[in-house]
Write an enzyme that holds these catalytic residues in place. Structure first.
Site, PDB file in Angstrom:
ATOM      1  NE  ARG A   9      31.226  42.726  37.202  1.00 29.40           N
ATOM      2  CZ  ARG A   9      32.383  42.187  36.762  1.00 29.40           C
ATOM      3  NH1 ARG A   9      32.690  42.153  35.476  1.00 29.40           N
ATOM      4  NH2 ARG A   9      33.246  41.693  37.621  1.00 29.40           N
TER       5      ARG A   9
ATOM      6  NE  ARG B 104      29.057  48.586  42.311  1.00 32.02           N
ATOM      7  CZ  ARG B 104      29.382  47.330  41.955  1.00 32.02           C
ATOM      8  NH1 ARG B 104      30.051  47.113  40.836  1.00 32.02           N
ATOM      9  NH2 ARG B 104      29.058  46.319  42.716  1.00 32.02           N
TER      10      ARG B 104
ATOM     11  CD  GLN C 106      28.542  39.734  39.353  1.00 31.48           C
ATOM     12  OE1 GLN C 106      27.992  38.741  39.840  1.00 31.48           O
ATOM     13  NE2 GLN C 106      28.460  40.920  39.930  1.00 31.48           N
TER      14      GLN C 106
ATOM     15  CG  ASP D 132      35.554  44.793  44.493  1.00 36.12           C
ATOM     16  OD1 ASP D 132      35.422  43.564  44.499  1.00 36.12           O
ATOM     17  OD2 ASP D 132      35.152  45.512  43.552  1.00 36.12           O
TER      18      ASP D 132
ATOM     19  CG  ASN E 267      36.668  39.591  45.216  1.00 35.57           C
ATOM     20  OD1 ASN E 267      36.683  40.501  44.383  1.00 35.57           O
ATOM     21  ND2 ASN E 267      36.581  38.324  44.860  1.00 35.57           N
TER      22      ASN E 267
HETATM   23  O1  MRU Z   1      29.948  43.842  41.701  1.00 36.74           O
HETATM   24  P1  MRU Z   1      31.080  43.612  40.740  1.00 36.74           P
HETATM   25  O2  MRU Z   1      30.722  42.690  39.637  1.00 36.74           O
HETATM   26  O3  MRU Z   1      31.674  44.907  40.258  1.00 36.74           O
HETATM   27  O4  MRU Z   1      32.184  42.878  41.623  1.00 36.74           O
HETATM   28  C1  MRU Z   1      33.422  42.583  41.028  1.00 36.74           C
HETATM   29  C2  MRU Z   1      34.338  41.831  41.902  1.00 36.74           C
HETATM   30  O5  MRU Z   1      34.063  41.554  43.050  1.00 36.74           O
HETATM   31  C3  MRU Z   1      35.691  41.513  41.332  1.00 36.74           C
HETATM   32  O6  MRU Z   1      36.179  40.312  41.841  1.00 36.74           O
HETATM   33  C4  MRU Z   1      36.664  42.646  41.694  1.00 36.74           C
HETATM   34  O7  MRU Z   1      36.121  43.879  41.356  1.00 36.74           O
HETATM   35  C5  MRU Z   1      37.967  42.487  41.029  1.00 36.74           C
HETATM   36  S1  MRU Z   1      37.875  42.789  39.294  1.00 36.74           S
HETATM   37  C6  MRU Z   1      39.446  42.669  38.660  1.00 36.74           C
END
Ligand code: MRU
Length: 330
Positions: free
Chosen positions: A48, A91, A195, A236, A246
């Site tokens: 992820r 995704r 996370q 993201d 994000n």
């Molecule tokens: O759902 P996730 O855990 O993939 O979400 C990740 C995030 O929102 C991070 O902040 C983003 O991907 C940046 S990672 C360098």
């Protein structure tokens, strides 16, 4: 301290990931070859973070095509469009996934059948190496944001686990730590999949960086009490006008940071900027299962968006591998 979040198996050439669903309790390495397994790893957040899923999709596409075509370029070319679109659909919000897959598709269109599989493999490795370099550059450019004694608030995980390198939001923190600066990181827990608590706290503490976890709902109070010098988060997708998707909860942190005059930076590689999407409301936001919210009374529905959008006017600066940049991004 290298974290094998995403790369190649040195033994078999498979896609190798550190399965993040088991962290921090267990470090489980998995080697993946079959397309359904790779898609499942991306969907279930075994791998992820926007840059990491871009790298995983690129390596995964090369690996799955090579296996299923038994090395025949013409067969691989026939499978390519379907495999690519299934990966992109895994995704929807992080643009890095589609960016990496489309990069391989463009290259494939210019390559003959004979060279196709090797070309895709080499390009996937180039994407991985570029990500390592982009993280290092974000760290260098972000160093002035993290002086000795700095207290940084971050949300979700935008570190080594989310990239092939040292991360985006966490890259300046690792760079400051390597430069001998004492830094304190506040990691929002990051509901519902935690996370921040599971991943950010794991990777920073094993690097010897002081990290404190707080529930998401406590971030505004921490900012109000003047215990944060700077907020740094990942992204993201950054749209042409500078709006930022994000992890859900980021928008609330940005609002609270603005209310308390704390600078709010977004750190991301160029692969996260999407000039083709004009503004935040144009971004497709992934919605996830009700089950992720834990036990709810029977029949009660859930609203569980995985991401939110922080409007440009709340962002102090965009920290990229090319330095601090300003929208519009065209
Ligand atoms: O759902 P996730 O855990 O993939 O979400 C990740 C995030 O929102 C991070 O902040 C983003 O991907 C940046 S990672 C360098």
């Amino acid at each position: 301290m290298h974290i094998p979040s995403v790369g190649w198996s040195p033994d078999t050439g498979a896609l190798r990931i550190l399965d993040q669903r088991y962290l921090p309790a267990r470090e489980v390495i998995r080697d993946l070859v079959a397309l359904p397994d790779i898609i499942d790893a991306i969907r279930t957040l075994a791998v992820r973070g926007a840059p990491a899923i871009g790298v995983a999709a690129a390596i995964g596409l090369a690996v799955a095509l090579a296996a299923d075509s038994e090395g025949r370029g013409s067969t691989a070319r026939a499978l390519l469009p379907e495999y690519a679109s299934r990966l992109v659909e895994a995704r929807p919000t992080a643009v890095n996934l589609a960016w990496a897959v489309h990069r391989l598709l463009r290259l494939a269109a210019e390559t003959g059948d004979e060279q196709l599989l090797e070309t895709l493999r080499v390009e996937a490795e180039v994407i991985r190496q570029e990500d390592v370099q982009m993280c290092a550059a974000i760290g260098r450019h972000g160093l002035p944001l993290v002086p000795d004694g700095a207290r940084i608030l971050t949300h979700c995980n935008a570190g080594a686990l989310a990239t092939a390198g040292t991360g985006t939001a966490l890259a300046p923190i690792y760079a400051a730590h390597a430069a001998g600066r004492l830094v304190t990181v506040y990691a929002n827990e990051t509901r519902p999949l935690r996370q921040g608590a599971r991943l950010t706290a794991w990777e920073l503490s094993r690097a010897g960086i002081h990290v404190t976890v707080l529930p998401d709902g406590a971030a505004a109070s921490l900012l109000a009490q003047r215990q944060v010098d700077v907020v740094i988060v990942g992204a993201d997708r950054i749209t042409a006008n500078g709006d930022v998707a994000n992890k859900v909860g980021t928008y609330g942190v940005a609002l609270a940071a603005r209310a308390h005059a704390v600078p709010f930076y977004v750190a991301a590689p160029w692969s996260t900027i999407d000039p083709a999407t004009a503004t935040g409301p144009d971004i497709v936001i992934e919605h996830r299962s009700r089950d992720e919210l834990g036990e709810l009374p029977p029949g009660v529905p859930a609203w569980n968006p995985a991401f939110d959008v922080t409007p440009r006017h709340l962002v102090t600066g965009y920290l990229t591998d090319r330095g601090l940049i300003t929208p519009p991004f065209v």
